[in-house]
Design a protein around this motif. Structure first.
Motif, mmCIF file in Angstrom:
data_model
loop_
_atom_site.group_PDB
_atom_site.id
_atom_site.type_symbol
_atom_site.label_atom_id
_atom_site.label_comp_id
_atom_site.label_asym_id
_atom_site.label_seq_id
_atom_site.Cartn_x
_atom_site.Cartn_y
_atom_site.Cartn_z
ATOM 1 N N THR A 219 -9.382 -3.569 -3.184
ATOM 2 C CA THR A 219 -9.098 -3.664 -4.613
ATOM 3 C C THR A 219 -10.175 -2.977 -5.427
ATOM 4 O OG1 THR A 219 -8.622 -5.176 -6.452
ATOM 5 C CG2 THR A 219 -10.279 -5.896 -4.851
ATOM 6 N N ASP B 257 -4.429 -4.753 -2.740
ATOM 7 C CA ASP B 257 -4.083 -4.750 -4.159
ATOM 8 C C ASP B 257 -3.248 -3.511 -4.471
ATOM 9 O OD1 ASP B 257 -3.902 -4.941 -6.869
ATOM 10 O OD2 ASP B 257 -6.058 -4.873 -7.259
ATOM 11 N N PHE B 258 -1.954 -3.712 -4.755
ATOM 12 C CA PHE B 258 -1.072 -2.581 -5.029
ATOM 13 C C PHE B 258 -1.339 -1.946 -6.392
ATOM 14 C CE2 PHE B 258 3.023 -1.867 -2.472
ATOM 15 C CZ PHE B 258 2.310 -1.801 -1.298
ATOM 16 N N ASP B 259 -2.149 -2.589 -7.225
ATOM 17 C CA ASP B 259 -2.504 -2.016 -8.522
ATOM 18 C C ASP B 259 -3.744 -1.131 -8.435
ATOM 19 O OD1 ASP B 259 -0.417 -3.526 -9.628
ATOM 20 O OD2 ASP B 259 -1.740 -5.240 -9.972
ATOM 21 N N SER C 64 -0.035 -7.949 -6.547
ATOM 22 C CA SER C 64 0.376 -6.966 -7.538
ATOM 23 C C SER C 64 0.746 -7.666 -8.844
ATOM 24 C CB SER C 64 1.573 -6.161 -7.030
ATOM 25 O OG SER C 64 2.100 -5.315 -8.036
ATOM 26 N N THR C 65 0.629 -6.920 -9.959
ATOM 27 C CA THR C 65 1.063 -7.458 -11.245
ATOM 28 C C THR C 65 2.568 -7.337 -11.426
ATOM 29 O OG1 THR C 65 0.587 -5.303 -12.263
ATOM 30 C CG2 THR C 65 -1.118 -7.000 -12.429
ATOM 31 N N SER C 66 3.218 -6.562 -10.555
ATOM 32 C CA SER C 66 4.660 -6.326 -10.725
ATOM 33 C C SER C 66 5.486 -7.396 -10.028
ATOM 34 C CB SER C 66 5.043 -4.957 -10.161
ATOM 35 O OG SER C 66 6.454 -4.803 -10.189
ATOM 36 N N ASP D 163 9.890 -3.605 -6.209
ATOM 37 C CA ASP D 163 8.510 -3.441 -5.745
ATOM 38 C C ASP D 163 8.199 -4.422 -4.610
ATOM 39 O OD1 ASP D 163 7.906 -1.392 -7.521
ATOM 40 O OD2 ASP D 163 7.295 -2.774 -9.110
ATOM 41 N N GLY E 13 7.177 -3.282 -0.867
ATOM 42 C CA GLY E 13 5.945 -3.755 -0.249
ATOM 43 C C GLY E 13 6.185 -4.391 1.111
ATOM 44 N N TYR F 219 3.964 -10.962 -0.316
ATOM 45 C CA TYR F 219 3.782 -10.265 -1.593
ATOM 46 C C TYR F 219 3.561 -11.333 -2.645
ATOM 47 C CZ TYR F 219 4.889 -6.908 -5.414
ATOM 48 O OH TYR F 219 4.862 -6.081 -6.514
#
Length: 202
Positions: A11, A58-60, A86-88, A93, A97, A105
């Motif tokens: 991250t 962390d996908f962000d 993630s925030t999504s 998404d 993932g 997720y």
């Protein structure tokens, strides 16, 4: 801490890094390694002297293509649990993932106790699987391959079925004593009253 479980956290989110570090620092059986970019993440995964138990991705992360990286982890044959944050909350998404190879997720903002509970659940399931890789002193134990490997000395020891089952049982105990009766029952299928020579050659 010698028995701490190594976790790779990828991250660039400083708030998330601090929160995870604080949470895991009070858990005496986790050893987090936090990196912020793909080069450091790849180096950590390639380290033959460290057998990672889990990856939290962390996908962000702006310095990482999360889908490509998680897919690459699985393409390399690495089986450790992988958790995406993630925030999504978008279903597409989440599906992407999980399809990329993640086991879970979780949408931010994270509830740390929930994350830790999910982490422990994935580790328990992983330890029961044949894909698990365990560290025993200088050796890496591969139950599915019935082998012990010392990467520094390039040494490989092949194990019998009974030796493999015995080591798996002892590893699952997490350093706690295992009774003779428990070993007799799990490894040889014997009850307390049975007699046996405890042959490990098969």
């Amino acid at each position: 801490m010698p028995d701490a479980r190594p976790i790779l956290i990828v991250t660039a989110d400083n708030d998330l890094r601090i929160a995870l570090t604080e949470k895991l620092s009070v858990e005496n059986n986790f050893s987090p390694q936090i990196v912020s970019n793909i080069a450091d993440a790849e180096a950590a995964l390639a380290d033959r002297d460290r057998c990672l138990d889990t990856v939290i991705l962390d996908f962000d992360n702006p310095k990482l293509n999360g889908l490509t990286f998680s897919s690459e982890i699985r393409r390399q044959g690495k089986k450790m649990p992988m958790i995406i944050v993630s925030t999504s909350p978008d279903e597409k998404d989440v599906v992407r993932g999980l399809k990329s190879g993640a086991d879970d997720y979780i949408v931010k903002p994270l509830r740390m106790d929930e994350l830790l509970a999910r982490l422990r659940a994935h580790l328990r399931n992983f330890e029961r699987s044949e894909a698990v890789t365990l560290r025993i002193g200088p050796y890496t134990f591969h139950p599915a391959k019935k082998s012990l490997i010392n990467p520094r000395r390039n040494k490989r020891i092949l194990l019998t079925d009974k030796e493999t089952a015995l080591l798996k049982c002892l590893c699952r105990a997490g350093g706690q004593p295992v009774s003779r009766a428990a070993l007799k029952n799990e490894i040889w299928g014997l009850t307390e009253g049975d007699t046996h020579c405890f042959d490990l050659s098969q």
